[in-house]
Design an enzyme around this catalytic site. Structure first.
Site, PDB file in Angstrom:
ATOM      1  N   LYS A 212     -35.274 -64.411  23.395  1.00 18.49           N
ATOM      2  CA  LYS A 212     -36.064 -63.936  22.252  1.00 18.49           C
ATOM      3  C   LYS A 212     -36.974 -65.033  21.690  1.00 18.49           C
ATOM      4  CE  LYS A 212     -33.631 -59.759  21.103  1.00 18.49           C
ATOM      5  NZ  LYS A 212     -32.857 -58.952  20.151  1.00 18.49           N
TER       6      LYS A 212
ATOM      7  N   ARG B 275     -25.776 -59.454  24.565  1.00 18.98           N
ATOM      8  CA  ARG B 275     -26.699 -58.653  25.377  1.00 18.98           C
ATOM      9  C   ARG B 275     -27.711 -59.592  26.032  1.00 18.98           C
ATOM     10  NH1 ARG B 275     -31.660 -56.229  24.666  1.00 18.98           N
ATOM     11  NH2 ARG B 275     -31.931 -54.166  25.619  1.00 18.98           N
TER      12      ARG B 275
HETATM   13  C1  8Y7 Z   1     -31.577 -55.620  21.090  1.00 16.88           C
HETATM   14  C2  8Y7 Z   1     -31.352 -54.311  21.536  1.00 16.88           C
HETATM   15  C3  8Y7 Z   1     -33.325 -54.988  22.171  1.00 16.88           C
HETATM   16  C4  8Y7 Z   1     -30.557 -56.246  20.325  1.00 16.88           C
HETATM   17  C5  8Y7 Z   1     -29.278 -54.212  20.569  1.00 16.88           C
HETATM   18  C6  8Y7 Z   1     -34.972 -57.448  23.664  1.00 16.88           C
HETATM   19  C7  8Y7 Z   1     -32.671 -52.636  22.804  1.00 16.88           C
HETATM   20  C8  8Y7 Z   1     -35.568 -56.519  22.710  1.00 16.88           C
HETATM   21  N1  8Y7 Z   1     -32.807 -56.034  21.512  1.00 16.88           N
HETATM   22  N2  8Y7 Z   1     -30.223 -53.597  21.290  1.00 16.88           N
HETATM   23  N3  8Y7 Z   1     -32.452 -53.924  22.202  1.00 16.88           N
HETATM   24  N4  8Y7 Z   1     -29.424 -55.487  20.098  1.00 16.88           N
HETATM   25  N5  8Y7 Z   1     -28.139 -53.563  20.287  1.00 16.88           N
HETATM   26  O1  8Y7 Z   1     -35.223 -58.648  23.484  1.00 16.88           O
HETATM   27  O2  8Y7 Z   1     -30.656 -57.373  19.851  1.00 16.88           O
HETATM   28  O3  8Y7 Z   1     -34.307 -57.067  24.632  1.00 16.88           O
HETATM   29  S1  8Y7 Z   1     -34.911 -54.892  22.872  1.00 16.88           S
END
Ligand code: 8Y7
Length: 278
Positions: A205, A239
């Site tokens: 990020k 994640r």
């Molecule tokens: C997150 C996410 C994204 C996160 C959860 C990226 C879909 C942006 N970020 N879902 N999604 N938490 N739960 O950097 O931080 O992948 S999208």
């Protein structure tokens, strides 16, 4: 949790796995690398991104979810804010709903999650992906996120979602200033009181890019650092794009933090090292 984006425009790996077969192969590779969950998404939620129609989102993710379901026992989560998409994804074999709007963008999401008894990820976001990074401001970030969690848990539980099905996520990068992201990771422990597992999405990020001054594909070391520190501050799930490397980093961090478990002694005697079952 390994990230499987089936999108032409995700901020870090958009277009890489847009092709169905490539996406499935990448998903199976992430399983081999040690992912415990795959998060399959068809709509980019990067800052400034637009919504796509339901049909397009379904067209992107359903075949990938079905095929992964046929070829693996991996836990699948569907990254969507649309109830119709979540519904069809659950029918196709998805297990968890990862809704960055915390079940708020679509009024049908709460009843769907309740009826299907699906685990849900409730993520904090200020605003929506289109506008969230315009000028995020908090009187008290940690108190705001904490009361948001409390409200969303209450709303979910009063709609029939069992508390045990809820996972909380502070939403790194979603309506947060640079320092807000650092502050959340540093103080993750305060959300422990809510009694639910914490997921942190930090992989590649922009707060990491800002520190190391590197583009998305060169943020692995920074992401590992943030992942390990998140775990040491109480995160249960991370994640990430880079599953193999993160898995190893977290296994070592976890062994150091939870030595008792590795010595095979009881982990429940002290009430520490709580493990959650969904
Ligand atoms: C997150 C996410 C994204 C996160 C959860 C990226 C879909 C942006 N970020 N879902 N999604 N938490 N739960 O950097 O931080 O992948 S999208």
């Amino acid at each position: 949790m390994g990230i499987l984006n089936v999108t032409p425009d995700s901020f870090s790996d958009g277009n890489l796995y847009f092709d169905r077969d490539k996406a499935v192969k990448h998903g199976l590779d992430l399983v081999k690398e040690g992912a415990d969950i795959l998060d399959v998404g068809g709509e980019s939620s990067r800052p400034g991104s637009d919504c796509i129609p339901v049909e397009e989102e379904l067209r992107r993710i359903l075949p990938v979810i079905s095929e992964l379901r046929e070829n693996s026992d991996i836990i699948l989560s569907v990254d969507t804010t649309k109830a119709e998409v979540a519904h069809r994804a659950l029918d196709a074999g998805a297990d968890i709903i990862n809704d960055i709007s915390s079940l708020q963008f679509d009024a049908e999401m709460l009843p769907l999650a309740a009826e299907r008894e699906a685990p849900v990820i409730l993520m904090h976001m200020k605003g929506n992906p289109k506008t969230m990074q315009e000028n995020p401001f908090y009187e008290n970030l940690l108190a705001d996120v904490n009361s948001f969690f409390q409200e969303r848990i209450d709303m979910a539980v009063s709609s029939g979602i069992k508390r045990e099905k809820i996972i909380l996520d502070p939403g790194i990068g979603f309506g947060k200033k640079f320092s807000d992201n650092l502050n959340l990771i540093r103080n993750l422990r305060i959300f422990e009181e809510l009694g639910r597992p914490l997921l942190v999405g930090l992989s590649r990020k922009s707060f990491i890019g800002k520190i190391v001054d590197q583009p998305t594909q060169d943020r692995l070391e920074g992401s590992l650092s943030a992942a390990v520190l998140s775990v040491s501050h109480g995160a249960h799930l991370i994640r990430v794009h880079d599953v193999a490397a993160t898995k190893k980093a977290i296994l070592v961090a976890d062994a150091i933090l939870n030595e008792k478990e590795w010595n095979n002694t009881s982990i429940s005697e002290t009430g520490e090292n709580q493990r959650y079952v969904f």
